[in-house]
Design a protein around this motif. Structure first.
Motif, PDB file in Angstrom:
ATOM      1  N   VAL A   1       0.889  -1.115   0.153  1.00 42.07           N
ATOM      2  CA  VAL A   1      -0.183  -0.171  -0.040  1.00 42.07           C
ATOM      3  C   VAL A   1       0.817   1.324   0.187  1.00 42.07           C
ATOM      4  CG1 VAL A   1      -1.747   1.324   1.340  1.00 42.07           C
ATOM      5  CG2 VAL A   1      -1.885  -0.928   0.753  1.00 42.07           C
ATOM      6  N   ASP A   2       1.996   1.379   0.972  1.00 42.69           N
ATOM      7  CA  ASP A   2       2.896   2.472   0.711  1.00 42.69           C
ATOM      8  C   ASP A   2       3.427   2.622  -0.674  1.00 42.69           C
ATOM      9  OD1 ASP A   2       2.421   2.827   3.455  1.00 42.69           O
ATOM     10  OD2 ASP A   2       4.178   2.082   4.141  1.00 42.69           O
ATOM     11  N   LEU A   3       3.658   1.565  -1.256  1.00 40.14           N
ATOM     12  CA  LEU A   3       4.284   1.632  -2.727  1.00 40.14           C
ATOM     13  C   LEU A   3       3.186   1.980  -3.836  1.00 40.14           C
ATOM     14  CD1 LEU A   3       6.127  -1.696  -2.804  1.00 40.14           C
ATOM     15  CD2 LEU A   3       7.103   0.654  -2.909  1.00 40.14           C
ATOM     16  N   GLY A   4       2.025   2.242  -3.285  1.00 37.70           N
ATOM     17  CA  GLY A   4       0.904   2.569  -4.379  1.00 37.70           C
ATOM     18  C   GLY A   4      -0.206   1.526  -4.543  1.00 37.70           C
ATOM     19  N   ALA A   5      -0.186   0.436  -4.217  1.00 38.02           N
ATOM     20  CA  ALA A   5      -1.701  -0.446  -3.969  1.00 38.02           C
ATOM     21  C   ALA A   5      -2.521   0.016  -3.282  1.00 38.02           C
ATOM     22  CB  ALA A   5      -0.831  -1.920  -3.760  1.00 38.02           C
ATOM     23  N   ARG A   6      -3.882  -0.497  -3.515  1.00 37.03           N
ATOM     24  CA  ARG A   6      -4.923  -0.334  -2.640  1.00 37.03           C
ATOM     25  C   ARG A   6      -5.530  -1.419  -2.558  1.00 37.03           C
ATOM     26  NH1 ARG A   6      -9.319   0.175  -6.233  1.00 37.03           N
ATOM     27  NH2 ARG A   6      -8.656   0.668  -8.469  1.00 37.03           N
ATOM     28  N   ARG A   7      -6.350  -1.276  -1.193  1.00 40.03           N
ATOM     29  CA  ARG A   7      -7.235  -2.414  -0.822  1.00 40.03           C
ATOM     30  C   ARG A   7      -8.523  -2.410  -1.722  1.00 40.03           C
ATOM     31  NH1 ARG A   7      -6.404  -4.993   4.075  1.00 40.03           N
ATOM     32  NH2 ARG A   7      -4.361  -3.779   5.355  1.00 40.03           N
ATOM     33  N   VAL A   8      -8.926  -3.417  -2.338  1.00 37.63           N
ATOM     34  CA  VAL A   8     -10.283  -3.494  -3.111  1.00 37.63           C
ATOM     35  C   VAL A   8     -11.219  -4.362  -2.746  1.00 37.63           C
ATOM     36  CG1 VAL A   8      -9.354  -2.409  -5.412  1.00 37.63           C
ATOM     37  CG2 VAL A   8      -9.141  -4.797  -4.753  1.00 37.63           C
ATOM     38  N   ASP A   9     -12.251  -4.117  -2.915  1.00 38.44           N
ATOM     39  CA  ASP A   9     -13.536  -5.138  -2.418  1.00 38.44           C
ATOM     40  C   ASP A   9     -13.760  -5.718  -3.675  1.00 38.44           C
ATOM     41  OD1 ASP A   9     -15.729  -6.713  -1.587  1.00 38.44           O
ATOM     42  OD2 ASP A   9     -16.491  -4.830  -0.471  1.00 38.44           O
ATOM     43  N   VAL A  10     -13.744  -7.206  -3.632  1.00 37.28           N
ATOM     44  CA  VAL A  10     -14.433  -7.973  -4.976  1.00 37.28           C
ATOM     45  C   VAL A  10     -15.103  -8.982  -4.510  1.00 37.28           C
ATOM     46  CG1 VAL A  10     -12.159  -7.687  -6.485  1.00 37.28           C
ATOM     47  CG2 VAL A  10     -12.186  -9.644  -4.928  1.00 37.28           C
ATOM     48  N   GLY A  11     -15.836  -8.652  -3.237  1.00 36.44           N
ATOM     49  CA  GLY A  11     -16.943  -9.674  -2.786  1.00 36.44           C
ATOM     50  C   GLY A  11     -16.442 -10.491  -1.562  1.00 36.44           C
ATOM     51  N   GLN A  12     -15.161 -10.212  -1.151  1.00 36.05           N
ATOM     52  CA  GLN A  12     -14.773 -11.106  -0.126  1.00 36.05           C
ATOM     53  C   GLN A  12     -15.624 -10.834   1.238  1.00 36.05           C
ATOM     54  OE1 GLN A  12     -12.979  -8.796  -1.765  1.00 36.05           O
ATOM     55  NE2 GLN A  12     -11.300  -7.788  -0.535  1.00 36.05           N
ATOM     56  N   THR A  13     -15.508 -12.002   1.851  1.00 41.23           N
ATOM     57  CA  THR A  13     -16.288 -11.915   3.338  1.00 41.23           C
ATOM     58  C   THR A  13     -15.485 -11.427   4.416  1.00 41.23           C
ATOM     59  OG1 THR A  13     -15.678 -14.272   3.771  1.00 41.23           O
ATOM     60  CG2 THR A  13     -17.821 -13.867   2.570  1.00 41.23           C
ATOM     61  N   GLY A  14     -14.118 -11.442   4.488  1.00 39.83           N
ATOM     62  CA  GLY A  14     -13.507 -11.185   5.221  1.00 39.83           C
ATOM     63  C   GLY A  14     -12.854 -12.375   6.188  1.00 39.83           C
ATOM     64  N   ALA A  15     -13.623 -13.323   5.768  1.00 41.50           N
ATOM     65  CA  ALA A  15     -13.020 -14.639   6.447  1.00 41.50           C
ATOM     66  C   ALA A  15     -11.937 -15.488   5.666  1.00 41.50           C
ATOM     67  CB  ALA A  15     -14.000 -15.613   6.697  1.00 41.50           C
TER      68      ALA A  15
END
Length: 123
Positions: A86-100
């Motif tokens: 993330v510090d390098l430039g990536a970002r978190r994305v939601d593709v439908g994951q549940t968190g588990a």
């Protein structure tokens, strides 16, 4: 006879941006072509089966969700690696994951999704 994955090709709009991100993310060496492309390969003495990355200039932005993506595994703490990416430039994305799930979904600076696995895949 079988085949193996030798290289992953990623279409890119901004080669320099993507070279900076992926070479830092993977610790790969870079050879830039005159045609808008770049080849990234593992530093040092990589194993024979270590895949290379080909960044292919497309001139267009990514559209839609990837149909194929990279699954990366960290040498140590996966969440520390997620923070570094993330510090390098990536970002978190939601593709439908549940968190588990046993992975974190990220996107590179041009929106290409990839995962950081909590542990290496097993058989």
């Amino acid at each position: 006879m079988v085949v193996r994955v030798a290289q992953c090709t990623i279409d890119v709009e901004d080669r320099d941006l993507m070279v900076a991100f992926w070479s830092a993310a993977l610790g790969y060496q870079v050879e830039q072509g005159d045609d808008g492309s770049a080849k990234l390969w593992p530093a040092g003495q990589p194993s024979e089966g270590a895949p290379t990355i080909w960044l292919q200039g497309s001139g267009t932005a990514k559209q839609g969700k990837n149909r194929l993506h990279l699954d990366l595994v960290a040498d140590t703490d996966p969440q520390a690696e997620v923070r570094r990416l993330v510090d390098l430039g990536a970002r978190r994305v939601d593709v439908g994951q549940t968190g588990a799930e046993g992975f974190t979904v990220l996107a590179d600076p041009e929106g290409n999704e990839f995962c950081v696995l909590d542990a290496a895949p097993t058989r």
